[in-house]
Design a protein around this motif. Structure first.
Motif, PDB file in Angstrom:
ATOM      1  N   ASP A   1     -11.506   8.660  -0.589  1.00 15.73           N
ATOM      2  CA  ASP A   1     -10.267   7.982  -0.939  1.00 15.73           C
ATOM      3  C   ASP A   1      -9.652   8.600  -2.177  1.00 15.73           C
ATOM      4  O   ASP A   1     -10.331   9.160  -3.032  1.00 15.73           O
ATOM      5  CB  ASP A   1     -10.522   6.495  -1.229  1.00 15.73           C
ATOM      6  CG  ASP A   1     -10.814   5.730   0.044  1.00 15.73           C
ATOM      7  OD1 ASP A   1      -9.920   5.690   0.910  1.00 15.73           O
ATOM      8  OD2 ASP A   1     -11.926   5.199   0.174  1.00 15.73           O
TER       9      ASP A   1
ATOM     10  N   LYS B   1      -2.982   5.054   6.672  1.00 17.56           N
ATOM     11  CA  LYS B   1      -4.443   5.124   6.711  1.00 17.56           C
ATOM     12  C   LYS B   1      -4.906   5.102   8.158  1.00 17.56           C
ATOM     13  O   LYS B   1      -4.137   4.748   9.062  1.00 17.56           O
ATOM     14  CB  LYS B   1      -5.070   3.972   5.927  1.00 17.56           C
ATOM     15  CG  LYS B   1      -4.757   2.583   6.460  1.00 17.56           C
ATOM     16  CD  LYS B   1      -5.430   1.496   5.619  1.00 17.56           C
ATOM     17  CE  LYS B   1      -6.933   1.568   5.693  1.00 17.56           C
ATOM     18  NZ  LYS B   1      -7.595   0.459   4.975  1.00 17.56           N
TER      19      LYS B   1
ATOM     20  N   ILE C   1      -6.528   1.361  -1.939  1.00 24.83           N
ATOM     21  CA  ILE C   1      -7.160   1.084  -0.656  1.00 24.83           C
ATOM     22  C   ILE C   1      -6.723  -0.326  -0.259  1.00 24.83           C
ATOM     23  O   ILE C   1      -6.285  -1.108  -1.099  1.00 24.83           O
ATOM     24  CB  ILE C   1      -8.705   1.193  -0.674  1.00 24.83           C
ATOM     25  CG1 ILE C   1      -9.309   0.321  -1.771  1.00 24.83           C
ATOM     26  CG2 ILE C   1      -9.134   2.635  -0.805  1.00 24.83           C
ATOM     27  CD1 ILE C   1     -10.826   0.308  -1.753  1.00 24.83           C
TER      28      ILE C   1
ATOM     29  N   HIS D   1       0.850  -1.195   0.000  1.00 27.92           N
ATOM     30  CA  HIS D   1       0.000   0.000   0.000  1.00 27.92           C
ATOM     31  C   HIS D   1       0.885   1.244   0.000  1.00 27.92           C
ATOM     32  O   HIS D   1       0.670   2.180  -0.792  1.00 27.92           O
ATOM     33  CB  HIS D   1      -0.898  -0.020   1.243  1.00 27.92           C
ATOM     34  CG  HIS D   1      -1.876   1.116   1.306  1.00 27.92           C
ATOM     35  ND1 HIS D   1      -3.201   0.936   1.657  1.00 27.92           N
ATOM     36  CD2 HIS D   1      -1.740   2.450   1.098  1.00 27.92           C
ATOM     37  CE1 HIS D   1      -3.821   2.104   1.640  1.00 27.92           C
ATOM     38  NE2 HIS D   1      -2.940   3.037   1.316  1.00 27.92           N
TER      39      HIS D   1
END
Length: 220
Positions: A92, A74, A15, A4
């Motif tokens: 997002d 995140k 995501i 990520h």
């Protein structure tokens, strides 16, 4: 989360999800893991709880360093099975790594539609869980998605190598999409890119033989 991070730094919209019933982290012993719920407890709260619980232990085993990294990527760990497919996520920047329908990757259009083009897992049991979940959802949108597992051992060193490999795969898929769009112009259709995924995966696997991969097509 390493993949990520690497993809985000490369300006890919991303995501990420877990597939288990709860977030399970090492505890003071094998029989005493730290367990947290998905979708509600933040990485910041997890970091602070474990730091207060035993900062020395969780610094030594790398857990605090991992959570510190995660909380800057995140807010909260999410569970794949709870993702509401087809519902836009306008907060997002984008989607799970993969080329958009036009071969560009910084726009995040897929996630605005509540879907993605490619799902990449890093463990075969997670790949199985994603495939099973897509089947159980009964494909209400009838939109195809490529589900690829890149098998990565669960340690820091292997995660770094795996992240680089996944970034290379994302780049190769995006390049194939750009090539198809340039050839087709206004007649471009996503199917031409879909047809090239096995070819791209084969070339990628030759470059990354230490990262065994499996692939299938599912439907949202």
């Amino acid at each position: 989360m390493e993949a990520h991070l690497v993809l985000s730094l490369a300006r890919y919209p991303v995501i990420s999800f877990g597939t288990g019933s709860q977030v399970r982290l090492p505890g003071p012993s094998i029989s005493q893991p730290n367990v947290f719920p998905f979708n509600s407890v933040t990485y910041d709260a997890m970091y602070n709880q474990l730091k207060n619980q035993d900062a020395r232990l969780y610094t030594a085993n790398g857990l605090l360093n991992m959570l510190d990294r995660n909380r800057h990527i995140k807010g909260t760990p999410e569970r794949w099975q709870d993702w509401k497919i087809g519902v836009p996520r306008l907060e997002d920047s984008g989607a799970i790594p993969g080329p958009g329908p036009d071969g560009r990757h910084a726009q995040g259009e897929g996630i605005k539609e509540g879907v993605v083009d490619v799902v990449i897992t890093c463990e075969e049991r997670c790949w199985d869980a994603v495939v099973d979940d897509l089947t159980n959802r009964l494909q209400p949108l009838n939109k195809s998605v490529h589900v690829i597992n890149v098998d990565i051992k669960d340690n820091h060193e292997e995660a770094i190598v795996g992240g680089k490999g996944i970034l290379d795969l994302a780049n190769m898929l995006t390049e194939a999409a750009k090539e198809e769009r340039e050839k087709a112009g206004e007649l471009f259709e996503r199917g031409s890119v879909d047809a090239r995924v096995p070819e791209v995966l084969g070339k990628w696997q030759e470059k990354w033989p230490g990262l065994p991969a499996i692939w299938t097509v599912g439907y949202f």
